[in-house]
Design an enzyme around this catalytic site. Structure first.
Site, PDB file in Angstrom:
ATOM      1  CB  CYS A  62      -0.980  -0.023   1.171  1.00 54.01           C
ATOM      2  SG  CYS A  62      -0.239   0.147   2.807  1.00 54.01           S
ATOM      3  CG  ASN A  89       4.525  -1.598   5.250  1.00 51.37           C
ATOM      4  OD1 ASN A  89       5.633  -1.848   5.681  1.00 51.37           O
ATOM      5  ND2 ASN A  89       3.594  -2.517   5.159  1.00 51.37           N
ATOM      6  CB  CYS A 148      -3.534   1.400   7.359  1.00 49.87           C
ATOM      7  SG  CYS A 148      -3.402   2.884   8.345  1.00 49.87           S
ATOM      8  NE  ARG A 149      -4.662   1.179   1.868  1.00 45.72           N
ATOM      9  CZ  ARG A 149      -4.605   1.728   0.663  1.00 45.72           C
ATOM     10  NH1 ARG A 149      -5.552   1.472  -0.223  1.00 45.72           N
ATOM     11  NH2 ARG A 149      -3.612   2.525   0.346  1.00 45.72           N
ATOM     12  CB  SER A 150       0.482  -3.398   3.087  1.00 47.70           C
ATOM     13  OG  SER A 150       1.206  -2.389   3.736  1.00 47.70           O
ATOM     14  CG  ASP A 176      -6.354   4.535   2.680  1.00 44.74           C
ATOM     15  OD1 ASP A 176      -6.083   4.341   3.889  1.00 44.74           O
ATOM     16  OD2 ASP A 176      -5.668   5.247   1.932  1.00 44.74           O
TER      17      ASP A 176
END
Length: 155
Positions: free
Chosen positions: A9, A12, A14-16, A124
């Site tokens: 993402c 690096n 939150c999402r990933s 996100d």
């Protein structure tokens, strides 16, 4: 057969890292040994732990990601990993730009694995409320389950 997967993402945090945690959990449940990591296309959060809200949603789902640390994707990652999944179209475009011409990793959008979500981004949550992190967890968990099914089919 050894399989390696990288989730990418922007920052690096939150999402990933949540995608990394979800795939680790699903692989363990399936009894598969998979090398899993995450990275960001940006360098703002290198060596930083995941966002506290990401840590909280992972803990609510039985996974401690407090020891994860942000890193920036490198050209070598296109050789080190079999699969690189971007969590949104902008990061996919960025990855295509930095991919070396001899990179061997299969590069694609993560939600393309989830029927009905092809071409869409993982939610996100960074600028939103805590509930967005639950949405993100749902997205990455569905994608992790779909990826495990694909990988089991290719073994």
């Amino acid at each position: 057969m050894s399989i390696s997967v990288l989730f990418v993402c922007l920052g690096n945090i939150c999402r990933s890292p949540l995608a990394e945690a979800a795939l680790r959990a699903e692989a363990e449940r399936a009894g598969l040994s998979i090398k899993v990591d995450s990275a960001g296309t940006g360098d703002w959060h290198v060596d930083c732990p995941p966002d506290k809200r990401a840590q909280a949603v992972a803990l609510r789902n039985g996974i401690d990601i407090s020891n994860y640390r942000g890193r920036q994707v490198t050209a070598q990652d296109f050789h080190r990993f079999d699969h690189i999944f971007a969590l949104d179209a902008d990061n996919l475009q960025n990855l295509r730009r930095i991919r070396p011409s001899d990179g061997t990793a299969d590069l694609r959008l993560l939600m393309d694995l989830v029927p009905g979500r092809e071409g869409t981004s993982v939610t996100d949550p960074y600028f939103g409320e805590d509930a967005g992190f639950d949405e993100t967890w749902g997205d990455v968990t569905r994608a992790a389950k779909a990826l495990i099914e694909r990988l089991k089919g290719s073994l």
